[in-house]
Scaffold this motif. Structure first.
Motif, PDB file in Angstrom:
ATOM      1  N   UNK A   1     -15.446  -0.330  22.090  1.00 27.32           N
ATOM      2  CA  UNK A   1     -14.520   0.789  22.303  1.00 27.32           C
ATOM      3  C   UNK A   1     -13.274   0.654  21.429  1.00 27.32           C
ATOM      4  N   UNK A   2     -12.768  -0.557  21.310  1.00 32.12           N
ATOM      5  CA  UNK A   2     -11.546  -0.780  20.536  1.00 32.12           C
ATOM      6  C   UNK A   2     -11.777  -0.543  19.051  1.00 32.12           C
ATOM      7  N   UNK A   3     -12.876  -1.056  18.524  1.00 26.45           N
ATOM      8  CA  UNK A   3     -13.200  -0.844  17.107  1.00 26.45           C
ATOM      9  C   UNK A   3     -13.377   0.647  16.839  1.00 26.45           C
ATOM     10  N   UNK A   4     -14.060   1.346  17.725  1.00 20.32           N
ATOM     11  CA  UNK A   4     -14.250   2.789  17.558  1.00 20.32           C
ATOM     12  C   UNK A   4     -12.906   3.515  17.560  1.00 20.32           C
ATOM     13  N   UNK A   5     -12.047   3.196  18.523  1.00 22.41           N
ATOM     14  CA  UNK A   5     -10.761   3.878  18.624  1.00 22.41           C
ATOM     15  C   UNK A   5      -9.880   3.609  17.412  1.00 22.41           C
ATOM     16  N   UNK A   6      -9.802   2.355  16.994  1.00 19.94           N
ATOM     17  CA  UNK A   6      -8.958   2.014  15.849  1.00 19.94           C
ATOM     18  C   UNK A   6      -9.494   2.633  14.563  1.00 19.94           C
ATOM     19  N   UNK A   7     -10.809   2.696  14.426  1.00 21.42           N
ATOM     20  CA  UNK A   7     -11.404   3.369  13.266  1.00 21.42           C
ATOM     21  C   UNK A   7     -11.029   4.846  13.291  1.00 21.42           C
ATOM     22  N   UNK A   8     -11.179   5.475  14.443  1.00 20.99           N
ATOM     23  CA  UNK A   8     -10.898   6.909  14.566  1.00 20.99           C
ATOM     24  C   UNK A   8      -9.417   7.218  14.294  1.00 20.99           C
ATOM     25  N   UNK A   9      -8.538   6.314  14.693  1.00 19.64           N
ATOM     26  CA  UNK A   9      -7.111   6.534  14.440  1.00 19.64           C
ATOM     27  C   UNK A   9      -6.844   6.652  12.946  1.00 19.64           C
ATOM     28  N   UNK A  10      -7.509   5.825  12.162  1.00 19.81           N
ATOM     29  CA  UNK A  10      -7.378   5.907  10.721  1.00 19.81           C
ATOM     30  C   UNK A  10      -6.088   5.337  10.149  1.00 19.81           C
ATOM     31  N   UNK A  11      -5.202   4.832  10.987  1.00 21.95           N
ATOM     32  CA  UNK A  11      -3.925   4.326  10.481  1.00 21.95           C
ATOM     33  C   UNK A  11      -3.558   2.977  11.104  1.00 21.95           C
ATOM     34  N   UNK A  12      -4.574   2.226  11.496  1.00 13.58           N
ATOM     35  CA  UNK A  12      -4.320   0.960  12.194  1.00 13.58           C
ATOM     36  C   UNK A  12      -5.102  -0.184  11.552  1.00 13.58           C
ATOM     37  N   UNK A  13      -5.043  -0.255  10.232  1.00 16.99           N
ATOM     38  CA  UNK A  13      -5.823  -1.259   9.506  1.00 16.99           C
ATOM     39  C   UNK A  13      -5.576  -2.690   9.974  1.00 16.99           C
ATOM     40  N   UNK A  14      -4.325  -3.135  10.150  1.00 15.96           N
ATOM     41  CA  UNK A  14      -4.131  -4.526  10.590  1.00 15.96           C
ATOM     42  C   UNK A  14      -4.785  -4.800  11.950  1.00 15.96           C
ATOM     43  N   UNK A  15      -4.651  -3.848  12.876  1.00 13.81           N
ATOM     44  CA  UNK A  15      -5.245  -4.027  14.199  1.00 13.81           C
ATOM     45  C   UNK A  15      -6.768  -3.955  14.123  1.00 13.81           C
ATOM     46  N   UNK A  16      -7.290  -3.084  13.269  1.00 17.35           N
ATOM     47  CA  UNK A  16      -8.746  -2.985  13.104  1.00 17.35           C
ATOM     48  C   UNK A  16      -9.312  -4.291  12.559  1.00 17.35           C
ATOM     49  N   UNK A  17      -8.618  -4.922  11.620  1.00 13.08           N
ATOM     50  CA  UNK A  17      -9.060  -6.222  11.096  1.00 13.08           C
ATOM     51  C   UNK A  17      -9.185  -7.237  12.231  1.00 13.08           C
ATOM     52  N   UNK A  18      -8.144  -7.314  13.053  1.00  7.12           N
ATOM     53  CA  UNK A  18      -8.141  -8.277  14.160  1.00  7.12           C
ATOM     54  C   UNK A  18      -9.301  -7.985  15.108  1.00  7.12           C
ATOM     55  N   UNK A  19      -9.546  -6.710  15.406  1.00 12.97           N
ATOM     56  CA  UNK A  19     -10.565  -6.387  16.401  1.00 12.97           C
ATOM     57  C   UNK A  19     -11.983  -6.399  15.843  1.00 12.97           C
ATOM     58  N   UNK A  20     -12.154  -6.224  14.546  1.00  8.83           N
ATOM     59  CA  UNK A  20     -13.485  -6.453  13.963  1.00  8.83           C
ATOM     60  C   UNK A  20     -13.818  -7.933  14.093  1.00  8.83           C
TER      61      UNK A  20
END
Length: 129
Positions: free
Chosen positions: A67-86
């Motif tokens: 869910x977190x990876x999907x949400x951060x991807x969809x936001x499109x502006x959270x690259x640092x957080x997406x890295x951590x959650x991937x």
């Protein structure tokens, strides 16, 4: 009867334990960076998401990271957080292929730019050039 201070301490301890389990070293780096400028925000980040939400019944850690990876991807502006959650997704048992599929799924709901940005982040986390 527990006091609010005791409860807050246990929230913090639970959160720190979850942060280490889920995000490992990357999560600790984020928190340490926050401590320097906003120690209260660092504490809230440990207590609320990791101490409260990640401890709720109903979803396992793997599902929460999907869910977190999907949400951060969809936001499109959270690259640092997406890295951590991937990386967190890998830590809790997601495969690279599953993470790629999560991001591809977001192309339908968040658009191709968000999905392309997400794939580039995943590529970086996976250590691919």
């Amino acid at each position: 009867m527990k006091s609010a201070i005791d409860d807050n301490q246990s929230r913090f301890e639970r959160g720190l334990e979850n942060l280490k389990k889920i995000d490992g070293e990357a999560g600790e780096k984020v928190i340490n960076g926050l401590k320097q400028i906003a120690p209260d925000l660092a504490r809230y980040t440990i207590e609320y998401p990791f101490g409260d939400i990640y401890n709720r019944p109903g979803l396992d850690l793997r599902s929460r990271e999907i869910a977190t990876i999907a949400a951060l991807t969809a936001m499109g502006n959270a690259e640092p957080q997406l890295k951590v959650h991937i990386q967190a997704g890998l830590n809790v048992g997601l495969t690279k292929e599953e993470i790629v599929e999560i991001i591809i799924q977001m192309s339908v709901y968040a658009g191709f730019p968000a999905a392309l940005n997400g794939i580039n982040v995943a590529k970086e986390v996976f250590g691919q050039k």
